[in-house]
Design a protein around this motif. Structure first.
Motif, PDB file in Angstrom:
ATOM      1  N   UNK A  48      50.870  56.542  24.953  1.00  0.00           N
ATOM      2  CA  UNK A  48      50.812  57.234  26.236  1.00  0.00           C
ATOM      3  C   UNK A  48      49.997  56.398  27.209  1.00  0.00           C
ATOM      4  N   UNK A  49      50.250  56.589  28.488  1.00  0.00           N
ATOM      5  CA  UNK A  49      49.401  55.958  29.484  1.00  0.00           C
ATOM      6  C   UNK A  49      48.047  56.663  29.501  1.00  0.00           C
ATOM      7  N   UNK A  50      47.030  55.968  29.950  1.00  0.00           N
ATOM      8  CA  UNK A  50      45.683  56.547  30.004  1.00  0.00           C
ATOM      9  C   UNK A  50      45.657  57.820  30.823  1.00  0.00           C
ATOM     10  N   UNK A  51      46.399  57.857  31.915  1.00  0.00           N
ATOM     11  CA  UNK A  51      46.357  59.024  32.786  1.00  0.00           C
ATOM     12  C   UNK A  51      47.010  60.241  32.141  1.00  0.00           C
TER      13      UNK A  51
ATOM     14  N   UNK B  50      44.604  62.451  36.428  1.00  0.00           N
ATOM     15  CA  UNK B  50      44.100  61.896  35.182  1.00  0.00           C
ATOM     16  C   UNK B  50      43.556  60.490  35.301  1.00  0.00           C
ATOM     17  N   UNK B  51      43.381  59.986  36.528  1.00  0.00           N
ATOM     18  CA  UNK B  51      42.947  58.602  36.722  1.00  0.00           C
ATOM     19  C   UNK B  51      41.529  58.511  37.275  1.00  0.00           C
ATOM     20  N   UNK B  52      41.077  59.548  37.954  1.00  0.00           N
ATOM     21  CA  UNK B  52      39.707  59.619  38.472  1.00  0.00           C
ATOM     22  C   UNK B  52      39.084  60.845  37.831  1.00  0.00           C
ATOM     23  N   UNK B  53      38.120  60.634  36.929  1.00  0.00           N
ATOM     24  CA  UNK B  53      37.584  61.776  36.197  1.00  0.00           C
ATOM     25  C   UNK B  53      36.059  61.727  36.110  1.00  0.00           C
ATOM     26  N   UNK B  54      35.525  61.123  35.068  1.00  0.00           N
ATOM     27  CA  UNK B  54      34.077  61.155  34.879  1.00  0.00           C
ATOM     28  C   UNK B  54      33.352  60.056  35.637  1.00  0.00           C
ATOM     29  N   UNK B  55      34.075  59.074  36.129  1.00  0.00           N
ATOM     30  CA  UNK B  55      33.461  57.986  36.905  1.00  0.00           C
ATOM     31  C   UNK B  55      34.241  57.832  38.197  1.00  0.00           C
ATOM     32  N   UNK B  56      33.628  58.171  39.294  1.00  0.00           N
ATOM     33  CA  UNK B  56      34.296  58.115  40.590  1.00  0.00           C
ATOM     34  C   UNK B  56      33.978  56.799  41.269  1.00  0.00           C
TER      35      UNK B  56
ATOM     36  N   UNK C 243      37.738  59.127  29.807  1.00  0.00           N
ATOM     37  CA  UNK C 243      38.879  58.239  29.597  1.00  0.00           C
ATOM     38  C   UNK C 243      38.792  56.981  30.453  1.00  0.00           C
ATOM     39  N   UNK C 244      37.639  56.755  31.086  1.00  0.00           N
ATOM     40  CA  UNK C 244      37.456  55.504  31.808  1.00  0.00           C
ATOM     41  C   UNK C 244      37.179  54.371  30.822  1.00  0.00           C
ATOM     42  N   UNK C 245      37.482  53.172  31.230  1.00  0.00           N
ATOM     43  CA  UNK C 245      37.232  52.016  30.362  1.00  0.00           C
ATOM     44  C   UNK C 245      35.739  51.830  30.145  1.00  0.00           C
ATOM     45  N   UNK C 246      35.388  51.282  28.972  1.00  0.00           N
ATOM     46  CA  UNK C 246      33.988  51.013  28.704  1.00  0.00           C
ATOM     47  C   UNK C 246      33.577  49.686  29.338  1.00  0.00           C
TER      48      UNK C 246
ATOM     49  N   UNK D 153      62.880  52.183  30.534  1.00  0.00           N
ATOM     50  CA  UNK D 153      62.911  53.155  31.616  1.00  0.00           C
ATOM     51  C   UNK D 153      63.111  52.433  32.938  1.00  0.00           C
ATOM     52  N   UNK D 154      63.306  53.217  34.008  1.00  0.00           N
ATOM     53  CA  UNK D 154      63.459  52.619  35.330  1.00  0.00           C
ATOM     54  C   UNK D 154      62.131  52.101  35.851  1.00  0.00           C
ATOM     55  N   UNK D 155      61.045  52.687  35.404  1.00  0.00           N
ATOM     56  CA  UNK D 155      59.737  52.330  35.922  1.00  0.00           C
ATOM     57  C   UNK D 155      58.980  51.448  34.939  1.00  0.00           C
ATOM     58  N   UNK D 156      58.007  50.721  35.472  1.00  0.00           N
ATOM     59  CA  UNK D 156      57.054  50.044  34.606  1.00  0.00           C
ATOM     60  C   UNK D 156      56.091  51.094  34.071  1.00  0.00           C
ATOM     61  N   UNK D 157      55.315  50.775  33.023  1.00  0.00           N
ATOM     62  CA  UNK D 157      54.374  51.761  32.496  1.00  0.00           C
ATOM     63  C   UNK D 157      53.405  52.238  33.568  1.00  0.00           C
ATOM     64  N   UNK D 158      52.886  53.436  33.370  1.00  0.00           N
ATOM     65  CA  UNK D 158      51.978  54.036  34.343  1.00  0.00           C
ATOM     66  C   UNK D 158      50.753  53.146  34.526  1.00  0.00           C
ATOM     67  N   UNK D 159      50.188  53.165  35.718  1.00  0.00           N
ATOM     68  CA  UNK D 159      49.062  52.291  36.022  1.00  0.00           C
ATOM     69  C   UNK D 159      47.809  53.088  36.307  1.00  0.00           C
ATOM     70  N   UNK D 160      46.686  52.392  36.381  1.00  0.00           N
ATOM     71  CA  UNK D 160      45.424  53.012  36.734  1.00  0.00           C
ATOM     72  C   UNK D 160      45.240  53.125  38.236  1.00  0.00           C
TER      73      UNK D 160
END
Length: 813
Positions: free
Chosen positions: A142-145, A707-713, A456-459, A576-583
Motif C-alpha cells: 500500500x502507499x504510505x497515505x 493521510x499525508x500530513x499527520x503527526x509532523x506538519x 507514518x512520517x519517515x524517520x 494501472x493508469x497512474x503511477x504509485x501514490x506519492x507523498x
C-alpha cells in the motif's frame, strides 16, 4: 429465517448444518477459539454465522468480517465461496466481498466501498502479511497515505477470523497482542477475534500481555454431537505407511488413471526438482516416449507460493476443477475441458509446498508428504479422503535435521515420534495423539512499539519501522516483485502494478531477491520524488514492491520465481493508469471530469460526513468534530498559489474558487504545497481565536484527511506558503485572511507582553497530536482518544471526501 434455512440456501444443498455451526450462529459475536477437525466446514461456519448475526442483530455485530489466511493461494478461493453464498442468499449487493491483494490498493481509482462506505457491511479476505501489516499501520503493498485509513477501519467494527492459526507463527502472537492493546487504548466500535484450527490449545494463544484467551469451542455435548454428525469425515480410514525415499519412481507407483496424487515437499526448490523429474520420466524419447504414452503416465502440476497471482489463480482453479471431475461432479468452469479429459484418463500428480495445507477443498486418493511439524502434517492429511468415501493411502518420508528448513529440527523430531506408531491418520485417529506445544514466537510486539507505529512520517534515516518480525518467523521475509518490458531509460515512466502482476519473492537466501538484484537491476518507487529509482540490494526491506525488467529474468510461467537471469516471463502487465501514490503530489485530490466549485465540494463532503456519522450512531463529540472538519478540509485550496496554478482554461467559466477541474496535471504547482496543511493552519487560527465550535480533534482531522500530513506538519510536505498572501472564501474566511501560524513545525502562536513575558496562545502541533493520541501507557480514565479511535475518525473523514468526490455534479456542464 432460521440459521438452518439460511445455511441450506447459501450452500445450495439439502444438508443441514452441524451442531457446532448452529450453536456458533445462535450466540452473539464474541472472542472465540474454534477447534474443529479438518473437513468440518470451518470456513462456512464462520462466514455464514456472521451473515446470520448481521441479519438478526446488526446493532451488536461488527460490520466488517476480516478473514485472514496464512497463505495467499487461498484468498481468491475463499472470496469466491463467500460471494457464491451471498449470491444464493440474495445479499451480494448488500454485502460486497473484497479480496485484499498486493498491487490492488484500497485507495485506487476504483474507490472500493469498504473505504468509501465504512457504514456498509462487507467481507475482506486477505493474507496474514497484508492484513496484519495494515492492522499495524504499515500496510504492505500500500502507499504510505493509505496506511491510516486501512488501520482505522480494521481497528474498529471488525470481526477477525484467523484461519489455521498454527501456520501463522509470530503473526498469531501479534494478533493476540492487538487484542490486548484494544483493551488498553479503547476502540470506537467493538472488535472481536475468532482463532480457528484443527490443532490448537487455548493456552497456546497466551502472550506476555494477552493472558486470558477465550474458552475453546465447541466443547461438551456440542462437540460430541458434531463428531457424530461428521460421520465418515471423522472416521473414514486413511492408512499410513512410511516411504524410504521420495523420487519420481516412488511417486509413479502410487498413480493411475482417474487418481489424484498429492505430493507435499517443504521447500520450493525440492518441489520444483521433483516436478521436473516426473516430467522427464513421463516424457521419454523415441521408444520410451511411446511406452510412456502407452502406460498413460499422469499429468504433473507444480504448485507453490512463488507464482504471480495470475498463474497462481489459474493453477488452483485447475486443481479444484480436476478434483471435482475425478469425484464425478459436474463443474461449470473455464478450465480447458481437453485437459480435464486427460486428467480423467491419465490421473494427476500435484507436487506442492505448504500452499495446500489450509482451506483447500480437495480430496486426494494418495498423499505423500515430507516430514513436517505435527500441525502441518495434520493439515496435509486433511487433503486426503476428505469425505471418508475413497480408497485412500497416506505416506510420509523422513527429512534429515540438516534439511529441516524452513522448520526447526526439534519440530520435526516431535512429529517423527508421533508418526512412528501411527497406522491410520483419520481425524478420529489423529485426535487421540497428544498435540506438541508450538515453539514460542521469535518476536512479540509490545505496547510502546505499537504506539510508535501511529506516526507514518519517515524517520530520520528516511525510512519506516520494519515490522516483518511481528508478522512472520525470523527466516520468512518476502518482498513483492513485478516485471515490465523496459527499454533503455523507460523505467521512470512506469505505472503502478496490478494485483495479478505481483509475485511474492524471498528477500534472502540463494534464490532471494537481494542476491538477484546484486547481479541485475531493480527499481523502487520514490514517493517523495515521484519516480522509479534504482534500488540497492542492501536497502531492500520486507514488504517492499520492486520492479524488474523482463529482460533481466527471474521467472517463468511454468516454474514461478527461479531467481535465474535466463528465465524470462512471457507475459508482463501494463499496470494501472497512474503511477504509485506519492507523498507530495496533489493530482488525486484535484483532477476530475468536471469543474467543481470549492464551496460546493465542502458542502457535499459535510453532507457525506453527516450521513456516515448518523449511520454509525457516533457519539456527538465525534460527529461534531467530523462535520466541522468536513466543512473545512479543503479550505486551503483557496490559497492564491493553489488557485493560480489551475490551467488557463478556467477563464472560459464564471469566476470562482475551484476545488477540482478536468485536464492534465498542472505543471505550475509550487513544489511541496499541500492544501490540507494550509487548511489545518487556518483552522488552527480559528481554534485559537475561539471561533465556531473548533476542537483540537477537528483541526487534526483537517490536516490528516489525505493521510499525508499527520503527526509532523510542514516536514513531509515541504512547508506551507508564507503569510504575506491573503485568502478569501465567503462563508468561511473573511476578506484578507492570512496564514499566521508559525511555519516551522506549526509552533504555538506567541507574542511578547509589555512586562517582557511571553504569552503562548495554543499548543504546538506535536502537543496537539499527543494530547489526542495519549501516552503509550495511558492512565485509567484517560480522556485521550488513543490510536484506534483517532485513526478511525481519520478514515471516516477520508471516506466522506472520497464518496463526495465520486458523485456527479452538473454545476458547470
Amino acid at each position: 429465517m432460521e440459521f438452518s434455512d439460511l445455511f441450506r440456501r447459501a450452500m445450495g444443498a439439502a444438508d443441514a448444518p452441524y451442531t457446532y455451526q448452529r450453536t456458533l450462529a445462535s450466540e452473539p459475536i464474541r472472542d472465540r477459539v474454534l477447534c474443529v477437525p479438518t473437513g468440518g466446514g470451518k470456513t462456512a461456519a464462520a462466514i455464514l454465522a456472521w451473515i446470520y448475526r448481521l441479519q438478526l442483530d446488526a446493532a451488536h455485530t461488527p460490520r466488517r468480517l476480516v478473514y485472514v489466511l496464512p497463505m495467499r493461494a487461498l484468498v481468491q478461493q475463499t472470496a469466491r465461496d463467500a460471494k457464491k453464498w451471498l449470491s444464493n442468499l440474495g445479499l451480494a449487493e448488500e454485502i460486497p466481498v473484497w479480496p485484499l491483494l498486493g498491487g490492488d490498493p484500497e485507495l485506487s481509482k476504483r474507490q472500493r466501498t469498504w473505504i468509501t462506505q465504512p457504514e456498509q457491511a462487507c467481507i475482506l479476505v486477505g493474507t496474514l502479511d497484508l492484513i496484519l501489516s495494515a492492522a499495524l499501520n504499515r500496510g504492505y503493498a500500500m502507499s504510505r497515505s493509505a496506511w491510516p485509513t486501512a488501520f482505522g477501519l480494521l481497528s474498529n467494527d471488525a470481526l477477525f477470523v484467523l484461519d489455521e492459526t498454527q501456520l501463522m507463527g509470530n503473526g498469531c502472537a501479534s494478533f493476540a497482542q492487538l487484542a490486548h492493546f484494544r483493551t488498553v487504548f479503547g476502540t470506537a466500535r467493538p472488535v472481536h477475534t475468532w482463532w480457528m484450527s484443527a490443532t490448537q490449545e487455548r493456552a497456546w494463544l497466551k502472550t506476555v500481555d494477552y493472558q486470558e484467551p477465550p474458552v475453546m469451542f465447541p466443547e461438551g455435548d456440542v462437540r460430541e454431537k458434531t463428531l457424530k454428525e461428521l460421520g465418515r469425515r471423522w472416521t473414514g480410514a486413511k492408512p499410513l505407511k512410511r516411504l524410504k525415499a521420495l523420487a519420481a519412481g516412488d511417486v509413479l507407483t502410487q498413480t493411475g488413471p482417474g487418481r489424484l496424487t498429492l505430493v507435499v515437499r517443504n521447500t520450493v526448490s525440492r518441489a520444483r526438482d521433483l516436478a521436473d523429474e516426473l516430467e522427464r520420466a513421463g516424457a521419454g524419447t523415441g521408444k520410451k516416449r511411446k511406452q510412456a504414452e502407452a502406460t498413460a503416465r499422469p499429468l504433473v502440476m507444480l504448485m507453490h507460493s512463488r507464482f504471480r497471482v495470475r498463474e497462481r489463480e489459474r493453477l488452483f482453479r485447475q486443481l479444484v476443477d480436476a478434483d471435482a471431475v475425478l469425484r464425478g461432479k459436474v463443474v461449470d468452469t473455464t478450465t480447458d475441458t481437453a485437459w480435464l479429459d486427460e486428467v480423467k484418463k491419465r490421473g494427476l500428480v500435484v507436487v506442492a509446498t505448504q500452499v495446500v495445507e489450509a482451506g483447500l477443498d480437495i480430496s486426494a486418493d494418495v498423499l505423500i508428504s515430507e516430514l513436517a511439524p505435527w500441525s502441518s502434517m495434520v493439515q496435509r492429511f486433511g487433503r486426503l479422503n476428505r469425505e471418508g468415501r475413497q480408497a485412500a493411502s497416506a505416506f510420509w518420508v523422513d527429512v534429515k535435521d540438516r534439511d529441516s528448513a524452513p522448520y526447526g529440527p526439534e519440530d520435526l523430531r516431535a512429529a517423527r515420534q508421533r508418526l512412528a506408531d501411527l497406522v491410520d491418520v483419520s481425524p478420529e485417529s489423529l485426535a487421540k495423539v497428544e498435540l506438541p506445544a508450538p515453539e514460542p514466537p521469535d518476536t512479540v510486539i509490545r505496547q510502546h512499539d505499537f504506539h510508535a507505529l501511529f506516526s507514518t512520517e519517515r524517520d530520520l534515516a528516511g525510512g519506516f519501522t520494519d515490522i516483518s518480525a511481528f508478522l512472520r518467523d525470523v527466516d520468512e521475509r518476502d518482498v513483492f516483485v513485478f516485471w515490465r518490458a523496459l527499454k533503455k531509460g523507460q523505467w521512470w515512466e512506469q505505472s503502478a502494478p496490478t494485483a495479478e502482476e505481483l509475485c511474492h519473492v524471498p528477500l534472502y537466501g540463494e534464490h532471494g531477491l537481494q542476491e538477484f538484484v546484486r547481479r541485475t537491476q531493480g527499481w523502487c518507487w520514490d514517493a517523495a520524488r515521484r519516480e522509479w529509482r534504482f534500488v540497492q540490494a542492501s536497502t531492500l526491506t520486507p514488504g517492499m514492491t520492486v520492479m524488474l525488467s523482463q529482460a533481466g529474468g527471474g521467472y517463468t510461467e511454468a516454474a514461478g520465481w527461479t531467481g535465474r537471469e535466463g528465465d524470462r516471463p512471457e507475459w508482463v502487465g501494463e499496470g494501472e493508469e497512474e503511477t504509485p501514490d506519492s507523498d507530495s503530489g496533489e493530482r488525486k485530490s484535484i483532477q476530475d471530469q468536471q469543474w467543481k466549485p470549492l464551496v460546493d465540494h465542502l458542502w457535499e463532503v459535510e453532507a457525506a460526513a453527516t450521513h456516515i456519522a448518523g449511520r454509525l450512531n457516533l457519539p456527538e463529540e465525534y460527529s461534531k468534530a467530523l462535520r466541522m472538519a468536513a466543512s473545512w478540509h479543503d479550505v486551503g485550496k483557496a490559497h492564491p498559489q493553489w488557485q493560480g496554478a489551475i490551467p488557463g482554461e478556467v477563464a472560459k467559466y464564471e469566476p470562482g474558487v475551484w476545488a477540482k477541474f478536468p485536464g492534465r496535471w498542472p505543471s505550475r504547482f509550487r513544489p511541496g504545497l499541500r492544501h490540507e496543511e494550509v487548511s489545518a493552519m487556518l483552522a488552527y487560527q480559528q481554534l485559537l481565536a475561539g471561533k465556531g465550535e473548533w476542537t483540537a480533534l477537528a483541526v487534526y482531522l483537517v490536516a490528516s484527511h489525505h493521510g499525508k500530513v499527520r503527526t509532523a506538519l510542514g516536514v513531509q510536505a515541504g512547508g506551507a506558503p508564507g503569510g504575506d498572501e491573503e485568502i478569501s472564501l465567503p462563508g468561511w474566511l473573511d476578506e484578507g485572511t492570512r496564514v499566521e501560524a508559525d511555519l516551522a513545525g506549526f509552533a504555538p502562536a506567541a507574542h511578547w507582553l509589555e512586562d517582557g513575558d511571553v504569552e503562548v496562545r495554543g499548543p504546538s502541533w506535536t502537543d496537539l497530536v499527543q494530547g489526542l493520541l495519549g501516552p503509550d501507557e495511558p492512565e485509567p480514565g484517560s480522556k485521550a482518544l488513543g490510536p484506534f479511535r483517532l485513526a478511525y475518525l481519520e478514515a471516516l473523514l477520508r471516506a466522506a471526501d472520497a464518496a463526495a468526490s465520486a458523485g456527479k455534479d452538473s454545476t458547470h456542464g
